[in-house]
Design an enzyme around this catalytic site. Structure first.
Site, PDB file in Angstrom:
ATOM      1  N   ASP A  80      -6.660   6.063  -4.149  1.00 23.80           N
ATOM      2  CA  ASP A  80      -7.452   4.741  -3.044  1.00 23.80           C
ATOM      3  C   ASP A  80      -8.846   5.046  -3.523  1.00 23.80           C
ATOM      4  O   ASP A  80      -8.970   3.972  -3.279  1.00 23.80           O
ATOM      5  CB  ASP A  80      -6.361   4.274  -2.446  1.00 23.80           C
ATOM      6  CG  ASP A  80      -4.872   3.323  -3.275  1.00 23.80           C
ATOM      7  OD1 ASP A  80      -4.545   3.453  -3.805  1.00 23.80           O
ATOM      8  OD2 ASP A  80      -5.253   3.624  -1.663  1.00 23.80           O
ATOM      9  N   ARG A  99       5.265   2.677 -12.097  1.00 23.86           N
ATOM     10  CA  ARG A  99       5.394   2.732 -10.396  1.00 23.86           C
ATOM     11  C   ARG A  99       7.441   2.103 -10.550  1.00 23.86           C
ATOM     12  O   ARG A  99       7.478   0.650  -9.931  1.00 23.86           O
ATOM     13  CB  ARG A  99       4.494   1.423  -9.850  1.00 23.86           C
ATOM     14  CG  ARG A  99       3.463   2.114  -9.858  1.00 23.86           C
ATOM     15  CD  ARG A  99       1.977   1.188  -9.737  1.00 23.86           C
ATOM     16  NE  ARG A  99       1.974   1.301  -8.106  1.00 23.86           N
ATOM     17  CZ  ARG A  99       1.633   0.168  -7.196  1.00 23.86           C
ATOM     18  NH1 ARG A  99       1.214  -0.273  -7.554  1.00 23.86           N
ATOM     19  NH2 ARG A  99       1.438   1.038  -6.005  1.00 23.86           N
ATOM     20  N   LYS A 108      -4.325  -2.892   4.661  1.00 25.74           N
ATOM     21  CA  LYS A 108      -3.537  -3.468   4.293  1.00 25.74           C
ATOM     22  C   LYS A 108      -2.423  -3.098   4.067  1.00 25.74           C
ATOM     23  O   LYS A 108      -0.771  -3.294   4.439  1.00 25.74           O
ATOM     24  CB  LYS A 108      -4.378  -3.689   2.844  1.00 25.74           C
ATOM     25  CG  LYS A 108      -2.730  -4.343   1.502  1.00 25.74           C
ATOM     26  CD  LYS A 108      -3.882  -4.335   0.100  1.00 25.74           C
ATOM     27  CE  LYS A 108      -3.716  -2.979  -0.466  1.00 25.74           C
ATOM     28  NZ  LYS A 108      -2.262  -3.140  -1.055  1.00 25.74           N
ATOM     29  N   ASN A 109      -2.203  -1.611   3.678  1.00 26.69           N
ATOM     30  CA  ASN A 109      -0.901  -0.937   3.830  1.00 26.69           C
ATOM     31  C   ASN A 109      -0.377  -0.206   4.770  1.00 26.69           C
ATOM     32  O   ASN A 109       0.463   0.499   5.095  1.00 26.69           O
ATOM     33  CB  ASN A 109      -1.296   0.339   3.016  1.00 26.69           C
ATOM     34  CG  ASN A 109      -1.677   0.265   1.112  1.00 26.69           C
ATOM     35  OD1 ASN A 109      -1.658  -0.975   0.264  1.00 26.69           O
ATOM     36  ND2 ASN A 109      -2.828   0.695  -0.168  1.00 26.69           N
ATOM     37  N   ARG A 118      -7.248  -9.681  -3.433  1.00 25.84           N
ATOM     38  CA  ARG A 118      -5.946  -9.265  -3.080  1.00 25.84           C
ATOM     39  C   ARG A 118      -6.142  -8.173  -1.463  1.00 25.84           C
ATOM     40  O   ARG A 118      -5.118  -8.170  -1.359  1.00 25.84           O
ATOM     41  CB  ARG A 118      -5.371  -8.511  -3.939  1.00 25.84           C
ATOM     42  CG  ARG A 118      -4.544  -9.661  -4.680  1.00 25.84           C
ATOM     43  CD  ARG A 118      -3.811  -8.620  -5.465  1.00 25.84           C
ATOM     44  NE  ARG A 118      -2.461  -7.525  -5.420  1.00 25.84           N
ATOM     45  CZ  ARG A 118      -2.236  -6.406  -5.924  1.00 25.84           C
ATOM     46  NH1 ARG A 118      -2.842  -6.503  -7.053  1.00 25.84           N
ATOM     47  NH2 ARG A 118      -1.620  -6.001  -5.261  1.00 25.84           N
ATOM     48  N   CYS A 164       2.333  -1.934 -14.044  1.00 29.38           N
ATOM     49  CA  CYS A 164       1.403  -2.702 -13.372  1.00 29.38           C
ATOM     50  C   CYS A 164       0.012  -2.456 -13.762  1.00 29.38           C
ATOM     51  O   CYS A 164       0.110  -1.406 -14.823  1.00 29.38           O
ATOM     52  CB  CYS A 164       1.632  -2.670 -11.748  1.00 29.38           C
ATOM     53  SG  CYS A 164       0.740  -0.942 -11.126  1.00 29.38           S
TER      54      CYS A 164
HETATM   55  N1  EPU Z   1       7.397   6.696  -7.912  1.00 28.90           N
HETATM   56  C1  EPU Z   1       8.276   6.706  -8.750  1.00 28.90           C
HETATM   57  N2  EPU Z   1       9.030   6.266  -8.499  1.00 28.90           N
HETATM   58  C2  EPU Z   1       9.480   5.492  -7.073  1.00 28.90           C
HETATM   59  C3  EPU Z   1       9.000   5.523  -6.295  1.00 28.90           C
HETATM   60  C4  EPU Z   1       7.077   5.690  -6.898  1.00 28.90           C
HETATM   61  O1  EPU Z   1       8.383   6.861  -9.773  1.00 28.90           O
HETATM   62  O2  EPU Z   1      10.802   5.159  -7.100  1.00 28.90           O
HETATM   63  C5  EPU Z   1       5.831   7.462  -8.362  1.00 28.90           C
HETATM   64  C6  EPU Z   1       4.606   6.386  -8.823  1.00 28.90           C
HETATM   65  O3  EPU Z   1       4.887   5.365  -9.921  1.00 28.90           O
HETATM   66  C7  EPU Z   1       3.770   6.844  -8.409  1.00 28.90           C
HETATM   67  C8  EPU Z   1       4.118   7.803  -7.106  1.00 28.90           C
HETATM   68  O4  EPU Z   1       5.176   8.147  -7.215  1.00 28.90           O
HETATM   69  O5  EPU Z   1       3.101   7.403 -10.029  1.00 28.90           O
HETATM   70  C9  EPU Z   1       3.740   7.924  -6.617  1.00 28.90           C
HETATM   71  O6  EPU Z   1       3.746   6.329  -6.244  1.00 28.90           O
HETATM   72  P1  EPU Z   1       3.532   5.415  -4.293  1.00 28.90           P
HETATM   73  O7  EPU Z   1       5.292   5.005  -3.912  1.00 28.90           O
HETATM   74  O8  EPU Z   1       3.234   6.932  -3.130  1.00 28.90           O
HETATM   75  O9  EPU Z   1       2.607   4.366  -4.272  1.00 28.90           O
HETATM   76  P2  EPU Z   1       2.895   3.486  -3.857  1.00 28.90           P
HETATM   77  O10 EPU Z   1       4.460   3.263  -2.425  1.00 28.90           O
HETATM   78  O11 EPU Z   1       3.898   1.504  -4.311  1.00 28.90           O
HETATM   79  C10 EPU Z   1       1.628   3.046  -1.933  1.00 28.90           C
HETATM   80  C11 EPU Z   1       0.279   2.281  -1.958  1.00 28.90           C
HETATM   81  C12 EPU Z   1      -1.247   2.296  -3.326  1.00 28.90           C
HETATM   82  C13 EPU Z   1      -1.208   4.456  -3.079  1.00 28.90           C
HETATM   83  C14 EPU Z   1      -0.059   4.353  -3.170  1.00 28.90           C
HETATM   84  C15 EPU Z   1      -0.492   5.945  -3.166  1.00 28.90           C
HETATM   85  C16 EPU Z   1       1.457   0.359  -0.693  1.00 28.90           C
HETATM   86  C17 EPU Z   1       1.540  -1.001  -0.607  1.00 28.90           C
HETATM   87  N3  EPU Z   1       0.250   1.008  -1.626  1.00 28.90           N
HETATM   88  O12 EPU Z   1       2.049   2.222  -2.632  1.00 28.90           O
HETATM   89  O13 EPU Z   1      -2.330   1.260  -2.604  1.00 28.90           O
HETATM   90  O14 EPU Z   1      -2.009   3.619  -4.137  1.00 28.90           O
HETATM   91  O15 EPU Z   1       0.912   4.389  -2.122  1.00 28.90           O
HETATM   92  O16 EPU Z   1      -1.176   6.700  -2.811  1.00 28.90           O
HETATM   93  O17 EPU Z   1       1.056   0.727   0.463  1.00 28.90           O
HETATM   94  C18 EPU Z   1      -3.809   0.207  -3.504  1.00 28.90           C
HETATM   95  O18 EPU Z   1      -4.093  -0.214  -2.248  1.00 28.90           O
HETATM   96  O19 EPU Z   1      -4.551  -0.176  -4.351  1.00 28.90           O
HETATM   97  C19 EPU Z   1      -2.758   0.938  -3.560  1.00 28.90           C
HETATM   98  C20 EPU Z   1      -2.791   0.358  -5.204  1.00 28.90           C
END
Ligand code: EPU
Length: 427
Positions: free
Chosen positions: A314, A127, A22-23, A406, A122
């Site tokens: 995850d 996030r 998915k990711n 999802r 969420c």
């Molecule tokens: N964060 C910020 N500011 C930002 C971006 C992130 O504060 O601009 C914080 C987030 O709130 C979090 C941390 O940084 O506390 C890391 O978040 P990250 O940005 O890495 O998460 P993401 O990119 O939104 C992806 C996956 C998630 C997975 C995380 C961590 C996708 C579509 N989603 O999310 O997947 O948990 O990386 O590995 O790639 C899931 O599949 O169940 C899922 C939640």
């Protein structure tokens, strides 16, 4: 709404194929916005978030033609964004899927403007996407907020390469900026970049489109901007989290399961922790991964979630489900998200002994769990409840299964083929 009725107690056994990730599929679909020609993606999993991304690309004026490649090969789709006319991601779509924000970088790079609804919080945390926006600003983009939407504009002449550093590792942030940089003027250096295999898979497809990217899989990614990119064909990597979830279901049920097509190189931290817990793991000559439960109870095992190559957040909930039956106490620490323990109160309903202390959960293993009605709160929490319910004695019902759908390609059907007893119904 769908619910699952699970009759626990069967030891899972047999072979199962791991679906596409998915990711990785989500950023890859967003990357099609950058290409001058059609992008063919193979090995796409059938799941809710990908349908949402397909709808979003269609909403913008793109064409997404899915086709079925047959059992074992998964879905494929041809994405042609040549006719994109509306560079916007509306609230209805962003609120059901935060990853919609992944279109921001590609839209700015290819079309010079974008309107994307600001994602709210969420179930697992606040996030924000502030780090995505800060990096795009350093590349020359300007932002206004209007009616909850970010209205973004690239400077005249397009985005400019920049030397960037993320304050903390962000997976979709790295992907968004990498996608923006491939069509920017000059060189972009992304320091403290995410090393997640899904970032690398996305980067590989961009390279196949003609992008110049170095450092994939390391924490410094360097991109030389190009004037245009072509279409490409790309097979989405296998889903390491689905693989890990199936491993957890196998081991917690006391079973013996062989995964076909698991992404072996991407599972090191998970395999290490499973081995520490006493699970038996071996690789087959055909690239399969056999995972089975130890003769006796699992050993208590501490985990701390970390960016890749650390233990993935995850997999935290599913590993915790496994530890509820271990022979002693384990400490599960979540460092990525501030609120990713929604599964704890539901696991307790099955008889698990878990207490929360800040960012850690103390899981005292119990000899057995017993079935109960359960409510899913987010994707990985629902998977952990399924893992625990399969090992519990008696019947459980899992409500709000749309969370599971999802992100998993018919997980209930896969588990049933391994001997589980899960019935999908309405409720
Ligand atoms: N964060 C910020 N500011 C930002 C971006 C992130 O504060 O601009 C914080 C987030 O709130 C979090 C941390 O940084 O506390 C890391 O978040 P990250 O940005 O890495 O998460 P993401 O990119 O939104 C992806 C996956 C998630 C997975 C995380 C961590 C996708 C579509 N989603 O999310 O997947 O948990 O990386 O590995 O790639 C899931 O599949 O169940 C899922 C939640």
């Amino acid at each position: 709404m769908d619910k699952l009725t699970i009759e626990g107690g069967s030891k899972l056994s047999g072979r199962v194929r791991v679906s596409g990730a998915k990711n990785a599929a989500l950023p890859l679909m967003a990357a099609s916005i950058l290409a001058d020609g059609p992008v063919t993606l193979r090995n796409l999993p059938r799941l809710g978030d990908l349908r949402t991304m397909g709808l979003l690309l269609g909403h913008m004026g793109g064409r997404v033609d899915p086709f079925w490649e047959g059992e074992g090969d998964g879905h494929a789709a041809i994405l042609d964004m040549g006719a994109l006319s509306l560079p916007e991601a509306p609230h209805e779509m962003v609120k059901t899927m935060r990853a919609s924000a992944l279109v921001l970088g590609p839209l700015l790079a290819r079309h010079g403007r974008a309107q994307v609804s600001l994602p709210g919080g969420c179930a697992i945390g606040v996030r924000p996407i502030d780090m995505h926006l800060k990096a795009l600003r350093e590349m020359g983009a300007g932002f206004d907020l209007s009616g909850g939407d970010i209205v973004a504009k690239a400077p005249k002449g397009g985005l400019k390469g920049a030397s960037l550093r993320f304050d903390t590792v962000t997976v979709t942030g790295t992907e968004n900026i990498m996608m923006a940089a491939v069509l920017a003027k000059g060189r972009t250096v992304i320091a403290n970049a995410a090393r997640e295999p899904e970032v690398t898979d996305t980067g590989r497809a961009l390279v196949a489109m003609g992008a110049a990217i170095e450092g994939l899989g390391t924490d410094v990614i360097t991109v030389e901007g190009r004037d245009s990119l072509s279409g490409c064909e790309h097979s989405v990597m296998a889903d390491r989290i689905e693989a890990g979830t199936l491993m957890a279901a196998a081991v917690t049920s006391g079973g013996d399961v062989t995964l076909e097509g698991a992404p072996l190189g991407a599972l090191d931290a998970v395999r290490e922790k499973f081995a520490e817990a006493g699970a038996l793991i071996s690789e087959g000559r055909d690239g399969s991964l056999r995972v089975s439960a130890p003769g006796g109870r699992l050993k208590p095992t501490d985990v701390t979630t970390l960016p890749h190559p650390g233990f993935p957040t995850d997999m935290q909930a599913q590993f915790m489900a496994m530890m509820t039956l271990a022979d002693g106490a384990s400490i599960v620490t979540e460092t990525i998200f501030e609120n990713r323990f929604m599964h704890v109160s539901e696991l307790r309903r099955l008889g698990a002994d878990i207490s929360l202390e800040g960012r850690s959960a103390v899981v005292k293993g119990v000899p057995g769990l017993s079935g109960a009605p359960l409510t899913a709160s987010d994707l990985r929490a629902s998977a952990s409840l399924l893992v625990a319910a399969l090992a519990a004695k008696g019947k459980s019902e899992l409500f709000r299964v749309y969370h599971l759908d999802r992100g998993y390609d018919r997980l209930d059907e896969k588990l049933n083929r391994l001997g589980a007893s899960i019935v999908r119904g309405k409720g």
